[in-house]
Design an enzyme around this catalytic site. Structure first.
Site, mmCIF file in Angstrom:
data_model
loop_
_atom_site.group_PDB
_atom_site.id
_atom_site.type_symbol
_atom_site.label_atom_id
_atom_site.label_comp_id
_atom_site.label_asym_id
_atom_site.label_seq_id
_atom_site.Cartn_x
_atom_site.Cartn_y
_atom_site.Cartn_z
ATOM 1 C CG ASP A 43 -1.995 -0.993 1.214
ATOM 2 O OD1 ASP A 43 -2.057 -1.783 0.253
ATOM 3 O OD2 ASP A 43 -2.806 -1.013 2.165
ATOM 4 C CG HIS A 185 2.462 0.053 4.220
ATOM 5 N ND1 HIS A 185 2.204 -0.835 5.258
ATOM 6 C CD2 HIS A 185 1.341 0.802 4.068
ATOM 7 C CE1 HIS A 185 0.977 -0.627 5.707
ATOM 8 N NE2 HIS A 185 0.430 0.357 5.020
#
Length: 236
Positions: A43, A185
């Site tokens: 993300d 991430h």
């Protein structure tokens, strides 16, 4: 002579299987997971430096991933988005401003998603972009406006919490199962370092790293728009 014929037929069958998987886009040629299949997802990117290092490492390991990108960062780093597509990774939506969608009106939810979708289409062409809502927050309005499947996760590494690579790796691989979707991430160097270690360990255990879309294809499932998915295990 009989043994030679059997070896030949076995080799032909293997080549046909690899060709079919590769031509249908199910999994990269040769990426057969003896222990199963796992989707590694990232993300908040793309981010200069870290995302590039991650892509380099994934390419070296012949592993695929899914990137849920922030809309406003697409135009500033188009080369990274294009590289993701060229190297067989999947791209999804993560809103334009990284806002929590739950509780917002339909107009604002649609604006966050459609603005991001339009930017991606302009850059890489028309595709089906799955949605990863920030923080995993979903309500009925989000489901109605998603325009595609909503992908959450079954394994949360909490890699944003600290820079402890060993802890992050343990969180990712300790209890992983066939069909899991792992949340990470690509904006922290510690996360990237941990992610590549995760790939090495998962491959060592016999897992193949595939995109979320490939995971559904391997299970023979068609994900539905507005439905929330946290994993795609076998037998469902």
């Amino acid at each position: 002579m009989k043994r030679v014929v059997l070896y030949f037929l076995g080799g032909v069958a293997l080549c046909i299987g690899v060709f079919l998987w590769d031509s249908q886009g199910a999994v990269p040629a040769g990426a057969v997971g003896t222990a199963g299949y796992v989707a590694l997802t990232f993300d908040d990117g793309p981010w200069p430096g870290t995302t590039r290092v991650l892509l380099d490492g994934l390419k070296e390991r012949e592993a695929k991933a899914t990137f849920f990108v922030i809309g406003k960062q697409i135009a500033t780093r188009p080369e990274l988005i294009q590289r993701m597509v060229q190297e067989g990774h999947q791209i999804g939506l993560h809103t334009w401003d990284h806002v929590a969608l739950r509780g917002l009106g339909a107009g604002e939810v649609s604006r966050q998603l459609e603005k991001s979708r339009a930017a991606l289409v302009e850059l890489v062409g028309e595709q089906d972009f799955m949605l990863r809502p920030p923080y995993g927050f979903v309500d009925e309005t989000v489901k109605q406006c998603a325009g595609g499947p909503i992908i959450c996760w079954s394994v949360d590494t909490e890699d944003w919490r600290d820079e402890d690579v060993a802890r992050i790796v343990k969180a990712a691989v300790e209890d992983v199962r066939d069909g899991d979707i792992i949340l990470m991430h690509d904006i922290f160097r510690s996360s990237v370092d941990a992610a590549l270690e995760c790939v090495d360990e998962l491959q060592r255990r016999g897992f193949a790293l595939v995109t979320v879309e490939e995971l559904f294809t391997l299970r023979g499932r068609e994900p539905a728009a507005g439905e929330v998915y946290r994993k795609v295990p076998p037998g469902e």
